[in-house]
Design a protein around this motif. Structure first.
Motif, PDB file in Angstrom:
ATOM      1  N   GLY A 200       0.641  -1.330   0.160  1.00 52.53           N
ATOM      2  CA  GLY A 200       0.000   0.029  -0.186  1.00 52.53           C
ATOM      3  C   GLY A 200       0.873   1.187  -0.036  1.00 52.53           C
ATOM      4  O   GLY A 200       0.504   2.228  -0.620  1.00 52.53           O
ATOM      5  N   MET A 201       1.905   1.258   0.737  1.00 54.58           N
ATOM      6  CA  MET A 201       2.784   2.485   0.812  1.00 54.58           C
ATOM      7  C   MET A 201       3.586   2.725  -0.430  1.00 54.58           C
ATOM      8  O   MET A 201       3.365   3.776  -1.134  1.00 54.58           O
TER       9      MET A 201
ATOM     10  N   PHE B 203      -9.187   1.018  -0.917  1.00 55.35           N
ATOM     11  CA  PHE B 203      -8.965  -0.218  -0.460  1.00 55.35           C
ATOM     12  C   PHE B 203      -7.722  -0.586   0.752  1.00 55.35           C
ATOM     13  O   PHE B 203      -7.688  -0.928   1.695  1.00 55.35           O
ATOM     14  N   TRP B 204      -6.681   0.424   0.565  1.00 55.63           N
ATOM     15  CA  TRP B 204      -5.490   0.209   1.255  1.00 55.63           C
ATOM     16  C   TRP B 204      -6.141   0.790   2.790  1.00 55.63           C
ATOM     17  O   TRP B 204      -5.786   0.290   3.866  1.00 55.63           O
TER      18      TRP B 204
ATOM     19  N   ALA C 231      -4.037  10.107  -3.550  1.00 54.95           N
ATOM     20  CA  ALA C 231      -3.049   9.062  -3.984  1.00 54.95           C
ATOM     21  C   ALA C 231      -3.282   7.865  -3.048  1.00 54.95           C
ATOM     22  O   ALA C 231      -3.210   6.728  -3.828  1.00 54.95           O
ATOM     23  N   ILE C 232      -3.905   7.958  -1.858  1.00 57.23           N
ATOM     24  CA  ILE C 232      -4.031   6.882  -0.926  1.00 57.23           C
ATOM     25  C   ILE C 232      -5.090   6.101  -1.601  1.00 57.23           C
ATOM     26  O   ILE C 232      -6.230   6.519  -1.842  1.00 57.23           O
ATOM     27  N   PRO C 233      -5.079   4.690  -2.038  1.00 60.36           N
ATOM     28  CA  PRO C 233      -6.141   3.881  -2.504  1.00 60.36           C
ATOM     29  C   PRO C 233      -7.261   3.524  -1.314  1.00 60.36           C
ATOM     30  O   PRO C 233      -6.716   3.250  -0.340  1.00 60.36           O
TER      31      PRO C 233
ATOM     32  N   LEU D   8       2.436   1.753  -3.423  1.00 60.86           N
ATOM     33  CA  LEU D   8       1.248   2.188  -4.368  1.00 60.86           C
ATOM     34  C   LEU D   8       1.155   3.785  -4.052  1.00 60.86           C
ATOM     35  O   LEU D   8       0.940   4.455  -5.039  1.00 60.86           O
ATOM     36  N   THR D   9       1.083   4.123  -2.888  1.00 68.65           N
ATOM     37  CA  THR D   9       0.718   5.316  -2.522  1.00 68.65           C
ATOM     38  C   THR D   9       1.593   6.417  -2.907  1.00 68.65           C
ATOM     39  O   THR D   9       1.228   7.493  -3.561  1.00 68.65           O
TER      40      THR D   9
END
Lengths: 298, 316
Positions: free
Chosen positions: A269-270, B147-148, B143-145, A272-273
């Motif tokens: 996740g990190m 689902f995360w 930017a933060i998805p 990706l962000t």
């Protein structure tokens, strides 16, 4: 514009090529955007050389080391099968690079073709294409993707084509807008009046002048496509396992083990962000630098 | 105003036509072998039943006939029957839609109550530390998805404090408090990601409007800052913000699919995913169509609200 102003503009132009000039201006005027660009380049590097850089194989299991917290040997810990999370994240980056670039490239081509046809030809062609784009954009991107994947089945090639079409059709409106404004410029009318053919005008006059818009469109699409692919993988509709994807690593069977090994929820996740954030600010900075109207605006 | 409404509704017709074509194609494109797969999964395996499944999907007639049959049924509110549950798709939708609507509505409230005041504050204190922090926050949120974020909220409170968000759905009219306890966390997460774009837009619009002459006039005649900002500036900056909310409707629904999956909320998003995994195509195409028409209606409402927000549109 007066002759003096034109001369001074020419004189002020540095001797560097346009690309080098852009890079210099990016670092000078948009440090945050430049930082985003550097992260983006690093991401590309890791993606391309993932196979060489991974300390362990992506599916190399070691059941004795399962669910191990991050250590020097396993910087991002191991998962429930003892696979090295760091290696899997790297391979995931590779997949994101492939999907991001291939789908964004396809999307850009689709946007150009539809946008140029619609904007330059006008009339009923424009009307029909625009109503189709309206209808297409009515459907939430994710819902459309889910429905199409349910028909064609999950897989790398399908994902690239579908994401490319999805974002390409949506982006065609932006290209159309800039084609319409370029079409009304004096040089286009001049070319038409000396009898230049449609293809010649499109290729030599319209396309070069919409390039800034296209470049920005491509950049922002890379981020959007990576996010969309991760979302699909998260729902179990992306590239099928055992290929590690950032979205897939956060979903499915790994999910249950996160309560024992919370680090499993962090690394993908990190990454990706950070990548999407970097692409976004880089795209924003690029837009500001390439769009003459945005110069001087923060 | 009446002319405006009529024109806007007429403009909807070609779009509706293409929407129906896209939904219809999604049904028609289902490859033949999927019928086999569907049959093996749904446990109907004799040759006679295959013809029945094809007839249920309407695959046994010429294309144009199929389209008009399907359209006629759809207009009369018949979206076919679920292959898995043998109930009408519309019945399922009637149960599921209010759930997603509630989630979306709560998320919108969260997004607006955050985005508009913060956006205004950011514009009024342009280039201050607060402005910088808010802008960075909205960029990060973009930017933060979702689902995360959802996964983190499920995992970390459980690991640290032995607390996890509820995943037991209770209908609102049965037990409103229990229902909100379940819905609030996903609504906040969904609202957060929506608020990012709205916040940026509010800031940009307010920056533009606050420089106008009529704002200077309002200040010059001695109005208080609150009245200047809310009555004079915000009202004029509101139109692009409302448009944006309309444009975000598809994003909201896409986000709802993810949140419904993570927090096990029985809305249309989960219905769609269940339909996909069970290869229950009438369900998939039913949800697909209802979502498309829902977004069209939201955009229509947004366009019509211009007339209410902006007197100029009303009189044109």
């Amino acid at each position: 514009m007066s002759g003096v102003a034109v001369e001074s503009t020419i004189a002020a132009k540095p001797a560097r090529g346009p690309l080098a000039d852009l890079v210099v201006r990016m670092f000078r005027d948009k440090p945050l955007g430049a930082a985003g660009g550097l992260i983006f380049v690093a991401f590309l590097f890791f993606g391309i050389f993932a196979n060489v850089l991974t300390p362990y194989g992506m599916n190399e299991t070691n059941i004795l080391n399962r669910l191990e917290a991050p250590t020097l040997a396993h910087p991002a810990g191991t998962d429930h099968l003892g696979r090295d999370v760091f290696s899997r994240v790297l391979i995931g980056a590779q997949l994101s690079v492939i999907v991001g670039f291939a789908a964004a490239a396809l999307a850009t081509v689709v946007s150009i073709v539809l946008g140029v046809l619609s904007g330059y030809l006008g009339g009923w062609v424009d009307m029909a294409i625009q109503r189709f784009v309206d209808a297409w954009m009515t459907f939430p991107g994710l819902v459309l993707l889910i429905v199409v994947i349910s028909i064609v089945g999950p897989g790398l090639a399908q994902i690239v084509v579908i994401l490319g079409l999805q974002y390409g059709i949506a982006g065609s409106r932006i290209v159309r807008g800039s084609v319409v404004s370029v079409r009304e410029n004096m040089y286009t009318h001049a070319a038409q009046s000396i009898g230049a053919g449609t293809w010649h005008i499109l290729w030599r006059h319209i396309l070069p002048n919409i390039m800034p818009v296209v470049i920005v469109l491509f950049t922002t699409r890379v981020g959007a496509v990576i996010l969309a692919e991760a979302g699909l993988s998260f729902l179990g509709l992306g590239v099928p396992p055992p290929t590690p994807t950032w979205g897939g690593m956060l979903a499915g069977s790994g999910r249950a083990y996160m309560y024992v090994g919370p680090w499993l929820a962090l690394a993908p996740g990190m990454c990706l962000t950070v990548v999407v954030f970097a692409v976004n600010i880089f795209g924003d900075a690029l837009r500001d630098l390439l769009d003459p109207r945005m110069r001087g605006v923060r | 105003m009446q002319d405006y409404i009529i024109r806007r509704v007429l403009a909807l017709i070609p779009t509706l036509f293409f929407v129906s074509i896209i939904v219809f194609c999604s049904i028609r494109l289902i490859p033949g072998d999927v019928v086999d797969l569907m049959m093996s999964q749904n446990d109907i395996s004799t040759g006679q039943d295959r013809a029945k499944v094809e007839a249920a999907l309407g695959l046994d007639k010429p294309l144009v006939v199929q389209y008009f049959h399907w359209l006629g049924d759809a207009v009369r509110g018949d979206l076919g029957r679920s292959l898995w549950r043998n109930t009408k798709v519309t019945e399922q939708l009637a149960m599921r839609l209010p759930v997603t609507f509630e989630l979306g509505f709560l998320a919108l409230i969260v997004a607006l109550t955050m985005a508009i005041p913060i956006g205004i504050y950011s514009a009024m204190r342009q280039d201050s530390l607060g402005d910088y922090v808010t802008r960075s926050f909205s960029l990060v949120m973009l930017a933060i998805p979702g689902f995360w974020l959802g996964t983190l909220v499920m995992v970390f409170p459980a690991v640290w404090w032995r607390w996890a968000p509820s995943i037991d759905y209770t209908p609102f009219f049965e037990n409103p408090i229990q229902n909100l306890r379940h819905m609030l966390v996903p609504a906040i997460l969904l609202g957060l990601s929506l608020s990012a774009v709205t916040m940026r837009m509010t800031r940009t619009m307010m920056l533009e409007v606050l420089r106008q002459d009529y704002i200077r006039t309002a200040r010059a005649k001695g109005l208080g800052e609150f009245r200047v900002v809310v009555q004079h500036a915000l009202r004029n900056g509101l139109i692009p913000i409302v448009t944006l909310i309309g444009l975000q409707a598809p994003m909201l629904i896409g986000g709802a699919v993810i949140m419904e999956q993570i927090f096990v909320i029985p809305g249309v998003g989960l219905m769609l995913l269940e339909g996909v995994f069970q290869r229950d195509y009438p369900v998939v195409s039913g949800v697909f169509m209802v979502v498309g028409i829902g977004v069209l209606l939201i955009n229509l409402t947004v366009d019509l609200s211009y007339g209410w927000l902006d007197p100029k549109v009303r009189t044109q």
